[in-house]
Design a protein around this motif. Sequence first.
Motif, PDB file in Angstrom:
ATOM      1  N   HIS A  86       0.679  -1.204  -0.032  1.00 32.24           N
ATOM      2  CA  HIS A  86      -0.130   0.053  -0.130  1.00 32.24           C
ATOM      3  C   HIS A  86       0.756   1.248   0.106  1.00 32.24           C
ATOM      4  N   ASP A  87       2.007   1.177   0.143  1.00 30.44           N
ATOM      5  CA  ASP A  87       2.737   2.367   0.194  1.00 30.44           C
ATOM      6  C   ASP A  87       4.411   1.997  -0.841  1.00 30.44           C
ATOM      7  N   LEU A  88       3.910   3.187  -2.034  1.00 30.57           N
ATOM      8  CA  LEU A  88       5.117   3.024  -2.929  1.00 30.57           C
ATOM      9  C   LEU A  88       6.582   3.303  -2.373  1.00 30.57           C
ATOM     10  N   GLU A  89       6.753   3.990  -1.494  1.00 34.21           N
ATOM     11  CA  GLU A  89       8.198   4.338  -0.806  1.00 34.21           C
ATOM     12  C   GLU A  89       8.373   3.083  -0.123  1.00 34.21           C
ATOM     13  N   LEU A  90       7.740   2.106   0.011  1.00 34.68           N
ATOM     14  CA  LEU A  90       8.373   0.812   0.934  1.00 34.68           C
ATOM     15  C   LEU A  90       8.152  -0.228  -0.070  1.00 34.68           C
ATOM     16  N   MET A  91       8.203  -0.218  -1.509  1.00 32.04           N
ATOM     17  CA  MET A  91       8.253  -1.054  -2.255  1.00 32.04           C
ATOM     18  C   MET A  91       9.747  -1.329  -3.213  1.00 32.04           C
ATOM     19  N   SER A  92       9.722  -2.590  -3.276  1.00 35.74           N
ATOM     20  CA  SER A  92      10.953  -2.901  -3.959  1.00 35.74           C
ATOM     21  C   SER A  92      10.931  -2.193  -5.674  1.00 35.74           C
ATOM     22  N   LYS A  93      11.930  -1.910  -6.288  1.00 34.76           N
ATOM     23  CA  LYS A  93      11.957  -1.583  -7.728  1.00 34.76           C
ATOM     24  C   LYS A  93      11.094  -2.462  -8.543  1.00 34.76           C
ATOM     25  N   GLU A  94      11.281  -3.778  -8.381  1.00 36.35           N
ATOM     26  CA  GLU A  94      10.458  -4.641  -9.407  1.00 36.35           C
ATOM     27  C   GLU A  94       9.026  -4.759  -9.039  1.00 36.35           C
ATOM     28  N   VAL A  95       8.628  -4.397  -7.749  1.00 40.16           N
ATOM     29  CA  VAL A  95       7.211  -4.598  -7.600  1.00 40.16           C
ATOM     30  C   VAL A  95       6.857  -3.128  -8.209  1.00 40.16           C
ATOM     31  N   ARG A  96       7.533  -2.010  -7.934  1.00 36.29           N
ATOM     32  CA  ARG A  96       6.782  -0.953  -8.737  1.00 36.29           C
ATOM     33  C   ARG A  96       6.903  -1.041 -10.339  1.00 36.29           C
ATOM     34  N   GLU A  97       7.951  -1.599 -10.681  1.00 34.42           N
ATOM     35  CA  GLU A  97       7.554  -1.983 -12.201  1.00 34.42           C
ATOM     36  C   GLU A  97       6.288  -2.968 -12.531  1.00 34.42           C
ATOM     37  N   LYS A  98       6.189  -3.842 -11.963  1.00 38.51           N
ATOM     38  CA  LYS A  98       5.063  -4.768 -12.058  1.00 38.51           C
ATOM     39  C   LYS A  98       3.721  -3.881 -11.896  1.00 38.51           C
ATOM     40  N   ILE A  99       3.828  -2.895 -10.950  1.00 37.66           N
ATOM     41  CA  ILE A  99       2.409  -2.238 -10.893  1.00 37.66           C
ATOM     42  C   ILE A  99       2.110  -1.194 -11.978  1.00 37.66           C
ATOM     43  N   GLN A 100       3.471  -0.684 -12.474  1.00 36.12           N
ATOM     44  CA  GLN A 100       3.415   0.251 -13.599  1.00 36.12           C
ATOM     45  C   GLN A 100       2.792  -0.442 -14.847  1.00 36.12           C
ATOM     46  N   LYS A 101       3.178  -1.751 -14.769  1.00 35.97           N
ATOM     47  CA  LYS A 101       2.626  -2.763 -16.033  1.00 35.97           C
ATOM     48  C   LYS A 101       1.279  -3.461 -15.876  1.00 35.97           C
ATOM     49  N   LYS A 102       0.614  -2.866 -14.891  1.00 41.67           N
ATOM     50  CA  LYS A 102      -0.663  -3.274 -14.569  1.00 41.67           C
ATOM     51  C   LYS A 102      -0.719  -4.842 -14.170  1.00 41.67           C
ATOM     52  N   GLU A 103       0.252  -5.334 -13.740  1.00 38.31           N
ATOM     53  CA  GLU A 103       0.242  -6.836 -13.538  1.00 38.31           C
ATOM     54  C   GLU A 103      -0.475  -7.219 -12.180  1.00 38.31           C
ATOM     55  N   SER A 104      -0.916  -8.224 -12.024  1.00 38.23           N
ATOM     56  CA  SER A 104      -1.776  -8.564 -10.689  1.00 38.23           C
ATOM     57  C   SER A 104      -0.598  -8.859  -9.485  1.00 38.23           C
ATOM     58  N   LEU A 105      -0.792  -8.490  -8.491  1.00 40.27           N
ATOM     59  CA  LEU A 105       0.339  -8.942  -7.317  1.00 40.27           C
ATOM     60  C   LEU A 105      -0.651  -9.478  -6.292  1.00 40.27           C
ATOM     61  N   SER A 106      -0.035 -10.744  -5.810  1.00 43.87           N
ATOM     62  CA  SER A 106      -0.721 -11.310  -4.706  1.00 43.87           C
ATOM     63  C   SER A 106      -0.164 -10.912  -3.287  1.00 43.87           C
ATOM     64  N   ILE A 107      -1.273 -10.630  -2.673  1.00 47.23           N
ATOM     65  CA  ILE A 107      -0.710  -9.922  -1.167  1.00 47.23           C
ATOM     66  C   ILE A 107      -1.057 -11.161  -0.167  1.00 47.23           C
ATOM     67  N   ILE A 108      -0.063 -11.187   0.614  1.00 44.85           N
ATOM     68  CA  ILE A 108      -0.151 -12.386   1.660  1.00 44.85           C
ATOM     69  C   ILE A 108       0.203 -11.695   3.116  1.00 44.85           C
ATOM     70  N   LYS A 109      -0.235 -12.443   3.958  1.00 47.63           N
ATOM     71  CA  LYS A 109       0.036 -11.863   5.551  1.00 47.63           C
ATOM     72  C   LYS A 109       1.117 -12.896   5.936  1.00 47.63           C
ATOM     73  N   LYS A 110       2.167 -12.516   6.724  1.00 50.33           N
ATOM     74  CA  LYS A 110       2.916 -13.603   7.142  1.00 50.33           C
ATOM     75  C   LYS A 110       3.733 -12.759   8.510  1.00 50.33           C
ATOM     76  N   LYS A 111       4.167 -13.710   9.338  1.00 46.88           N
ATOM     77  CA  LYS A 111       4.821 -13.274  10.391  1.00 46.88           C
ATOM     78  C   LYS A 111       6.185 -12.742  10.072  1.00 46.88           C
ATOM     79  N   PHE A 112       6.454 -11.621  10.688  1.00 44.80           N
ATOM     80  CA  PHE A 112       7.544 -10.642  10.459  1.00 44.80           C
ATOM     81  C   PHE A 112       8.928 -11.653  10.970  1.00 44.80           C
ATOM     82  N   ARG A 113       9.987 -11.819   9.846  1.00 47.77           N
ATOM     83  CA  ARG A 113      10.992 -12.644  10.497  1.00 47.77           C
ATOM     84  C   ARG A 113      12.386 -11.897  10.632  1.00 47.77           C
ATOM     85  N   TRP A 114      13.055 -11.938  11.309  1.00 45.92           N
ATOM     86  CA  TRP A 114      14.466 -11.351  11.626  1.00 45.92           C
ATOM     87  C   TRP A 114      15.603 -12.195  10.921  1.00 45.92           C
TER      88      TRP A 114
END
Length: 110
Positions: A82-110
């Motif tokens: 939901h935040d363009l500033e916190l997205m990788s370059k690859e994800v931003r490129e997929k959004i610009q190409k109107k590709e569908s992205l799968s959103i998942i919920k996961k436990k944060f891992r260090w």
Amino acid sequence: MISTDTDTTNLEQIRPVFPFTAIVGQDEMKLALILNVIDPKIGGVMIMGDRGTGKSTTVRALVDLLPEIESIEDDPFNSDPHDLELMSKEVREKIQKKESLSIIKKKFRW
């Protein structure tokens, strides 16, 4: 024969958790970690110290408190969907190409 996936899951569930609130001292380190959780745009925290000062224990204890995060599936950077500033370059490129992205919920891992 026990599968590797099961072993990893069991080890994560068995790992003893040291409570973040039980860590005494190290106030500057704890404050820096908490501020980084509140505002990820800080960009991280570099923790330095002698052996035995509880650096890893403190980080693990804080991670155990964090809720699940929404992330783009198969993104190594855990991009925020939901935040363009916190997205990788690859994800931003997929959004610009109107590709569908799968959103998942996961436990944060260090």
